[in-house]
Design an enzyme around this catalytic site. Structure first.
Site, PDB file in Angstrom:
ATOM      1  N   CYS A 232       0.861  -1.187   0.000  1.00  0.00           N
ATOM      2  CA  CYS A 232       0.000   0.000   0.000  1.00  0.00           C
ATOM      3  C   CYS A 232       0.894   1.232   0.000  1.00  0.00           C
ATOM      4  O   CYS A 232       1.697   1.411   0.900  1.00  0.00           O
ATOM      5  CB  CYS A 232      -0.910   0.006   1.232  1.00  0.00           C
ATOM      6  SG  CYS A 232      -1.776   1.574   1.435  1.00  0.00           S
ATOM      7  N   CYS A 235      -0.275   3.708   3.537  1.00  0.00           N
ATOM      8  CA  CYS A 235      -0.063   3.408   4.958  1.00  0.00           C
ATOM      9  C   CYS A 235       1.106   2.446   5.187  1.00  0.00           C
ATOM     10  O   CYS A 235       1.484   2.175   6.314  1.00  0.00           O
ATOM     11  CB  CYS A 235      -1.340   2.847   5.583  1.00  0.00           C
ATOM     12  SG  CYS A 235      -1.670   1.143   5.121  1.00  0.00           S
ATOM     13  N   ASP A 364     -25.549 -19.528  -6.686  1.00  0.00           N
ATOM     14  CA  ASP A 364     -25.295 -18.412  -7.592  1.00  0.00           C
ATOM     15  C   ASP A 364     -24.181 -18.793  -8.558  1.00  0.00           C
ATOM     16  O   ASP A 364     -23.047 -18.996  -8.147  1.00  0.00           O
ATOM     17  CB  ASP A 364     -24.886 -17.188  -6.751  1.00  0.00           C
ATOM     18  CG  ASP A 364     -24.542 -15.993  -7.613  1.00  0.00           C
ATOM     19  OD1 ASP A 364     -24.658 -16.099  -8.846  1.00  0.00           O
ATOM     20  OD2 ASP A 364     -24.149 -14.965  -7.047  1.00  0.00           O
TER      21      ASP A 364
HETATM   22 ZN   LIG Z   1      -3.033   1.274   3.273  1.00  0.00          ZN
END
Ligand SMILES: [Zn+2]
Length: 458
Positions: A232, A235, A364
């Site tokens: 990421c 963060c 489904d």
């Molecule tokens: Zn993050």
């Protein structure tokens, strides 16, 4: 054991015996009645049994069979829930079938496959020493809801056993996020960049955005689905280094893989007697779990080379002259992996897809639109013909037509007897892709036509 527990054990054993005599499957039913009589029966029985639990969307059965083989190599005495009885009731039955009437266990260890939704009830009773989370994918939405809900279930379950070691797929941003909030000792397994074919790309959107801050992940590499070297940019949540890592896939064959692995920094070459990349994941996860349970590195590595496949996961049959392989499909990610496998086959083959939508399949069937059947066009020259079968054969036919397979190459055959008879005289390879309940029926017909003989892959 108190009187209630002993009565529950006797009842469970009797019901199981009756179910066997009457040929009525019945692995869950005896345990259900026993638990009514003595709700904490499983915790009483499992108290002194060292247990490894395997949960997650794909690969539970294969991983469990690999861990079992490692236990055998090490000489551990163990029990396992082989028949797919992976809820509290079925697991309880399995323990009762391995104890004396007084409730004394005959085995020291257990290898238990557990349904993701059942972990919350099972873990507090079973108190596993090691918990493996194989991966998390969107699966049977109608049964489990969102994949994050499944993750929440597993998290609550692990919260009840803070002493357990959790064995997480480093490449799955969902599973490995468990270590962010849980106090448990965590170890990681996964595939490093060098082990992943360079053509692989992100295929599915099960987890595109950061579980902590919702920013879109960046990837150094993707192995399949959302698995890979994620990070990421906002963060800093990122793939954790794997303690048990596949560093290189040296050779991949239809029936096996040679890979280089690093076990806590020590390099080894392993032979895995199953093809397909997803089985490399199963193998490294099983290796990690077995070693965390106390199996030696030599024994755990040897197990991967001698283990025989699990039910329906990759089964081989000799049907007349045809070489038949059966590969269970149940969700887009697993299905794409089977398509990968087909792309790597060298011989011409007949493809059979059996689509059911009964309870155990997930009612489904929209997932077939997420699976990348379009990739079959890359190997159109090697596909002799396609047969669709199962309750939803027509839906499958439409899906394949949209994928670009000419309608005149697609045959519909709902009758399994006729289907298997039509395969018998073929001299090409045959690849069967059935959903779960189709596997059960098709397998029965296959075995009858093969004169009762079947053999596992490997
Ligand atoms: Zn993050």
């Amino acid at each position: 054991m108190n009187l209630k527990a002993i009565l529950a054990i006797i009842l469970c054993k009797l019901l199981r015996l009756a179910a066997r005599i009457l040929h009525r499957g019945g692995t869950a039913m005896p345990g259900r009645w026993a638990l009514k009589l003595c709700p904490d029966l499983l915790s009483r029985l499992s108290k002194d049994v060292r247990t490894v639990v395997i949960t997650g969307t794909n690969g539970k059965t294969t991983s469990a069979r690999m861990i079992e083989q490692a236990f055998r190599e090490q000489g551990f005495s163990y029990l396992a829930n082989r028949s797919g009885a992976n809820l509290l009731s079925g697991i309880t039955t399995e323990f009762v079938m391995n104890c004396t009437l007084a409730g004394k266990m005959k085995k020291d260890c257990a290898v238990i496959e557990c349904d993701e939704a059942a972990t919350v009830k099972v873990f507090p009773q079973l108190r596993p020493q090691v918990v493996v989370v194989t991966n998390l994918f969107r699966d049977q939405l109608d049964r489990y809801g969102e994949v994050t809900h499944t993750l929440g279930n597993i998290r609550s379950a692990i919260e009840s056993v803070p002493e357990a070691t959790i064995c997480l797929n480093a490449d799955c941003s969902l599973c490995s996020s468990l270590a962010l909030t849980l106090p448990n000792r965590a170890v990681y397994f996964g595939l490093e960049k060098g082990a992943v074919p360079s053509r692989a790309k992100a295929q599915l959107s099960d987890a595109t955005h950061c579980i902590r801050c919702k920013t879109e992940y960046e990837y150094d590499y993707v192995s399949y689905g959302h698995l890979g070297g994620f990070r990421c940019p906002k963060c800093g949540y990122a793939r954790h280094a794997a303690d048990y890592a596949v560093t290189d896939v040296i050779e991949q064959r239809s029936a096996g893989t040679t890979a280089a692995v690093s076990i806590r920094g020590e390099r080894r070459i392993v032979e895995i007697n199953l093809g397909a990349l997803y089985n490399v994941y199963n193998a490294i996860g099983a290796l990690a779990a077995a070693m965390e349970m106390g199996v030696g590195a030599d024994e755990a590595v040897r197990a991967l080379g001698v283990f025989k496949g699990g039910f329906g996961r990759m089964e081989a049959f000799q049907l007349g002259k045809a070489d038949v392989r059966m590969m269970l499909v149940k969700n887009p990610a697993g299905c794409n992996q089977v398509i990968d496998y087909l792309e790597n086959l060298r011989n011409r083959f007949v493809l059979v897809v059996c689509l059911n939508d009964r309870g155990a399949d997930g009612t489904d069937i929209s997932w077939i639109w997420d699976a990348e059947f379009e990739r079959l066009n890359n190997i159109a020259g090697r596909i002799e013909k396609v047969i669709v079968s199962g309750d939803r054969a027509q839906d499958m036919r439409v899906r394949l037509k949209y994928a670009g397979i000419p309608d005149e190459n697609i045959t519909v055959e709902r009758d399994y007897e006729k289907l298997v008879s039509s395969l018998e005289p073929l001299e090409t390879d045959v690849c069967l892709m059935p959903t779960y309940t189709a596997t059960l029926e098709l397998r029965e017909v296959m075995i009858r036509h093969c004169g009762g003989a079947e053999f596992w892959e490997g």
